[in-house]
Design a protein around this motif. Structure first.
Motif, PDB file in Angstrom:
ATOM      1  N   ASP A 103       0.834  -1.207   0.000  1.00 29.70           N
ATOM      2  CA  ASP A 103       0.000   0.000   0.000  1.00 29.70           C
ATOM      3  C   ASP A 103       0.868   1.255   0.000  1.00 29.70           C
ATOM      4  O   ASP A 103       0.607   2.207  -0.752  1.00 29.70           O
ATOM      5  CB  ASP A 103      -0.907   0.011   1.231  1.00 29.70           C
ATOM      6  CG  ASP A 103      -2.106  -0.909   1.092  1.00 29.70           C
ATOM      7  OD1 ASP A 103      -2.464  -1.255  -0.047  1.00 29.70           O
ATOM      8  OD2 ASP A 103      -2.676  -1.276   2.134  1.00 29.70           O
ATOM      9  N   ASP A 104       1.896   1.247   0.821  1.00 26.72           N
ATOM     10  CA  ASP A 104       2.783   2.412   0.895  1.00 26.72           C
ATOM     11  C   ASP A 104       3.544   2.599  -0.415  1.00 26.72           C
ATOM     12  O   ASP A 104       3.706   3.732  -0.892  1.00 26.72           O
ATOM     13  CB  ASP A 104       3.769   2.253   2.056  1.00 26.72           C
ATOM     14  CG  ASP A 104       3.090   2.344   3.417  1.00 26.72           C
ATOM     15  OD1 ASP A 104       1.965   2.885   3.481  1.00 26.72           O
ATOM     16  OD2 ASP A 104       3.684   1.877   4.404  1.00 26.72           O
ATOM     17  N   LEU A 105       3.999   1.488  -1.010  1.00 24.58           N
ATOM     18  CA  LEU A 105       4.749   1.568  -2.260  1.00 24.58           C
ATOM     19  C   LEU A 105       3.882   2.150  -3.371  1.00 24.58           C
ATOM     20  O   LEU A 105       4.290   3.077  -4.079  1.00 24.58           O
ATOM     21  CB  LEU A 105       5.250   0.179  -2.654  1.00 24.58           C
ATOM     22  CG  LEU A 105       6.018   0.082  -3.977  1.00 24.58           C
ATOM     23  CD1 LEU A 105       7.366   0.792  -3.865  1.00 24.58           C
ATOM     24  CD2 LEU A 105       6.217  -1.379  -4.377  1.00 24.58           C
ATOM     25  N   LEU A 106       2.677   1.615  -3.521  1.00 22.76           N
ATOM     26  CA  LEU A 106       1.796   2.071  -4.593  1.00 22.76           C
ATOM     27  C   LEU A 106       1.210   3.444  -4.300  1.00 22.76           C
ATOM     28  O   LEU A 106       0.731   4.119  -5.207  1.00 22.76           O
ATOM     29  CB  LEU A 106       0.673   1.062  -4.816  1.00 22.76           C
ATOM     30  CG  LEU A 106       1.108  -0.328  -5.284  1.00 22.76           C
ATOM     31  CD1 LEU A 106      -0.106  -1.227  -5.479  1.00 22.76           C
ATOM     32  CD2 LEU A 106       1.915  -0.242  -6.572  1.00 22.76           C
ATOM     33  N   GLY A 107       1.245   3.862  -3.047  1.00 26.71           N
ATOM     34  CA  GLY A 107       0.720   5.172  -2.671  1.00 26.71           C
ATOM     35  C   GLY A 107       1.754   6.272  -2.673  1.00 26.71           C
ATOM     36  O   GLY A 107       1.470   7.403  -2.272  1.00 26.71           O
ATOM     37  N   THR A 108       2.963   5.976  -3.140  1.00 26.76           N
ATOM     38  CA  THR A 108       4.026   6.978  -3.172  1.00 26.76           C
ATOM     39  C   THR A 108       3.739   8.017  -4.251  1.00 26.76           C
ATOM     40  O   THR A 108       3.490   7.686  -5.400  1.00 26.76           O
ATOM     41  CB  THR A 108       5.392   6.309  -3.465  1.00 26.76           C
ATOM     42  OG1 THR A 108       5.664   5.343  -2.447  1.00 26.76           O
ATOM     43  CG2 THR A 108       6.496   7.356  -3.481  1.00 26.76           C
ATOM     44  N   ASP A 109       3.775   9.296  -3.869  1.00 28.76           N
ATOM     45  CA  ASP A 109       3.515  10.393  -4.800  1.00 28.76           C
ATOM     46  C   ASP A 109       4.848  10.823  -5.418  1.00 28.76           C
ATOM     47  O   ASP A 109       5.729  11.323  -4.734  1.00 28.76           O
ATOM     48  CB  ASP A 109       2.871  11.554  -4.050  1.00 28.76           C
ATOM     49  CG  ASP A 109       2.456  12.689  -4.984  1.00 28.76           C
ATOM     50  OD1 ASP A 109       2.812  12.634  -6.175  1.00 28.76           O
ATOM     51  OD2 ASP A 109       1.777  13.614  -4.513  1.00 28.76           O
ATOM     52  N   TYR A 110       4.967  10.605  -6.728  1.00 29.33           N
ATOM     53  CA  TYR A 110       6.206  10.936  -7.425  1.00 29.33           C
ATOM     54  C   TYR A 110       6.159  12.291  -8.107  1.00 29.33           C
ATOM     55  O   TYR A 110       7.085  12.654  -8.829  1.00 29.33           O
ATOM     56  CB  TYR A 110       6.516   9.858  -8.473  1.00 29.33           C
ATOM     57  CG  TYR A 110       6.765   8.515  -7.876  1.00 29.33           C
ATOM     58  CD1 TYR A 110       7.930   8.246  -7.165  1.00 29.33           C
ATOM     59  CD2 TYR A 110       5.830   7.493  -8.015  1.00 29.33           C
ATOM     60  CE1 TYR A 110       8.160   6.998  -6.612  1.00 29.33           C
ATOM     61  CE2 TYR A 110       6.054   6.246  -7.469  1.00 29.33           C
ATOM     62  CZ  TYR A 110       7.222   5.999  -6.770  1.00 29.33           C
ATOM     63  OH  TYR A 110       7.443   4.769  -6.227  1.00 29.33           O
ATOM     64  N   GLY A 111       5.095  13.039  -7.952  1.00 27.71           N
ATOM     65  CA  GLY A 111       5.045  14.367  -8.535  1.00 27.71           C
ATOM     66  C   GLY A 111       4.284  14.411  -9.834  1.00 27.71           C
ATOM     67  O   GLY A 111       4.007  13.409 -10.465  1.00 27.71           O
ATOM     68  N   THR A 112       3.930  15.629 -10.241  1.00 30.11           N
ATOM     69  CA  THR A 112       3.124  15.796 -11.437  1.00 30.11           C
ATOM     70  C   THR A 112       3.947  15.996 -12.693  1.00 30.11           C
ATOM     71  O   THR A 112       3.437  15.834 -13.798  1.00 30.11           O
ATOM     72  CB  THR A 112       2.214  17.029 -11.284  1.00 30.11           C
ATOM     73  OG1 THR A 112       3.041  18.199 -11.226  1.00 30.11           O
ATOM     74  CG2 THR A 112       1.380  16.943 -10.031  1.00 30.11           C
TER      75      THR A 112
END
Length: 519
Positions: free
Chosen positions: A148-157
């Motif tokens: 969940d944490d891995l897939l929920g990582t925000d890499y920016g727009t």
């Protein structure tokens, strides 16, 4: 390159779907030319499956963990078949839905929809879970909360000054730590298996399966990442190719970060098609009739920026909120198949107008194998392991930042995530990584590559490239949207594929379907 979008789905945690290494094993190979004799002398003990289509049969066989050390540890491969509906079968049709991490075992249960009646009448449809996947000896790295944490990582727009992600040195360190932790978890849980997950080994497992099925040559239908399994098979065993349909192809000549940028382009094309369709409906949460596609995408981007700052509540009982990364995954699900467009419009309406992020969150769950809502299948671990094993990746974090910026120019919504999602490969054991290589399958009988012009996950240019690289490759084109081409509503394509599988017919003009539609 899987309910989830399992009909030809490429799961994405980074666009790194490239080539593996060549055939090894040397003097350990038996007379079969692939696996040692003790493996080819196994028998498939078919039994009635616990679930699936009526009449389906299941079995397990063993393969070497490491083909270069065949006397070492063995792993199991789970296989399922649905017998041909006709009286006299031509043999077996082995199928794979993509991934990496997709279950060929489960894909067989969809055969009434994924292959034609004529093909089902003439072939036993056979699927297996590749090494490390599902019911085969599984690779497990992270637990549910960690995924969940891995897939929920925000890499920016990727949109420059307005980028909401923290890409300060501290932010980059956090992204690096998340990726490194994934690799360390694989190392702790399955150090040997993680080093033997490459597609070249999957192809060798499939050749052993072919022999155990009693087929002299392989008939195969592979979608998305499954095309790479087929191309690897043809490279290693060209004289054992009967007919291979490689649908929604991966280009094995590209390095991983080049693929990220190209895949961003494919998803941007698919996103524009989805937005245009949405704006033509009576209820579109990202715009109204008369709005331009650019205005609709701008509204979607504004919504994603909002949930990056203030995530939405969901009705799940695990405490997850809908942040930007999870909202992106929900929208991404729409881009694999047009049949999901209404569901994604509804989920966007709930989120943008009602403040409820549940629908988008569950769409992302479906895409990444959190099907029972309690835990993930191990497809994410397999995805990363195969991608990182199949070709070299940069070892410097800065290279991923540069690729993310470039991919963001091509696709502001999905580009940065595609590039940053490949970062675990920077920390993958170097001895487990295959060298970069083109595949040409010299000497193989004709191999069909099927490309869709506006394919989201595997851009059409990749199918063109693979058809050119394969010595006997020929290209069939479907002019349309969605991921993959066979059994997607184009009778022309379906007739060509069926004629090839059943009668080994090769059209004089592989682009006939595109030409007919254009006319």
């Amino acid at each position: 390159m899987g309910a989830r979008v399992r009909v030809g789905a490429t799961l994405l945690a980074g666009a790194v779907l490239l080539s593996g290494c060549g055939l090894g094993g040397g003097d350990t190979a038996g007379e079969d030319g692939g696996a040692p004799v003790e493996f080819t002398e196994q028998e498939l003990a078919w039994e009635e499956c616990e679930s699936g289509l009526p009449g389906s049969e299941c079995a397990v066989f063993e393969v070497p963990m490491d083909y270069d050390a065949p006397d070492g540890e063995r792993i199991e491969i789970a296989v399922k078949r649905v017998p041909a509906t006709g009286d006299e079968a031509l043999g077996s049709l082995v199928v794979n839905p993509g991934g990496p991490g997709g279950s060929g075992y489960d894909f067989v249960d969809h055969s009434p929809y994924t292959v034609s009646e004529a093909v089902r009448a003439n072939f036993d449809v056979v699927g297996f879970d590749p090494r490390g996947v599902g019911r085969s000896t599984p690779l497990t790295c992270l637990d549910t909360e960690e995924i969940d944490d891995l897939l929920g990582t925000d890499y920016g727009t990727g949109r420059g000054a307005d980028d909401l992600a923290d890409l300060s040195p501290e932010g980059l360190e956090q992204i690096e730590d998340t990726s490194r932790s994934f690799v360390e978890a694989c190392e702790e849980n399955a150090p040997d298996l993680m080093r033997n997950m490459g597609t070249a080994d999957v192809a060798r497992d499939m050749d052993l399966l072919r022999a155990l099925l009693g087929d002299d040559r392989l008939t195969y239908l592979g979608a998305s990442y499954g095309t790479h399994i087929g191309a690897q098979y043809a490279e290693q065993f060209p004289d054992r190719v009967r007919a291979l349909v490689l649908d929604g192809a991966v280009d094995p000549s590209q390095d991983q970060l080049s693929v990220s940028v190209q895949q961003a382009t494919g998803f941007e094309t698919a996103l524009r098609a989805f937005v245009e369709d949405c704006l033509g409906t009576t209820e579109c949460p990202i715009g109204e009739r008369g709005d331009t596609v650019e205005e609709g995408i701008a509204n979607l981007e504004a919504f994603l920026d909002e949930v990056a700052v203030e995530p939405l509540d969901t009705a799940t009982d695990d405490g997850r909120e809908l942040n930007k990364a999870r909202a992106e995954l929900g929208v991404l699900a729409a881009l694999y198949t047009e049949s999901w467009w209404p569901r994604v419009r509804e989920a966007l309406t709930d989120a943008m107008e009602g403040g409820d992020g549940t629908g988008l969150l569950l769409l992302g769950d479906d895409l990444y194998g959190r099907g029972d809502r309690a835990e993930y299948e191990n497809s994410t671990a397999a995805l990363m392991a195969v991608n990182c094993s199949d070709s070299p990746a940069p070892r410097e974090v800065e290279a991923y930042a540069e690729a993310a910026a470039l991919a963001g120019e091509e696709s502001p919504v999905f580009g940065p995530t595609l590039a940053w999602g490949a970062l675990p490969c920077a920390f993958w054991p170097e001895e487990a990584v295959a060298p970069q290589a083109e595949l040409n399958a010299a000497g193989a009988d004709p191999i069909m590559v099927l490309g869709t012009t506006r394919d989201s996950a595997t851009p059409y240019a990749w199918s063109e490239a693979l058809a050119d690289q394969l010595e006997s490759g020929f290209l069939v084109t479907r002019d349309g949207d969605g991921h993959t081409g066979y059994r997607m509503g184009d009778d022309c394509v379906d007739e060509i594929v069926d004629g090839y599988l059943l009668e080994l017919s090769v059209p004089e003009d592989g682009g006939v379907c595109a030409a007919a539609l254009a006319g």
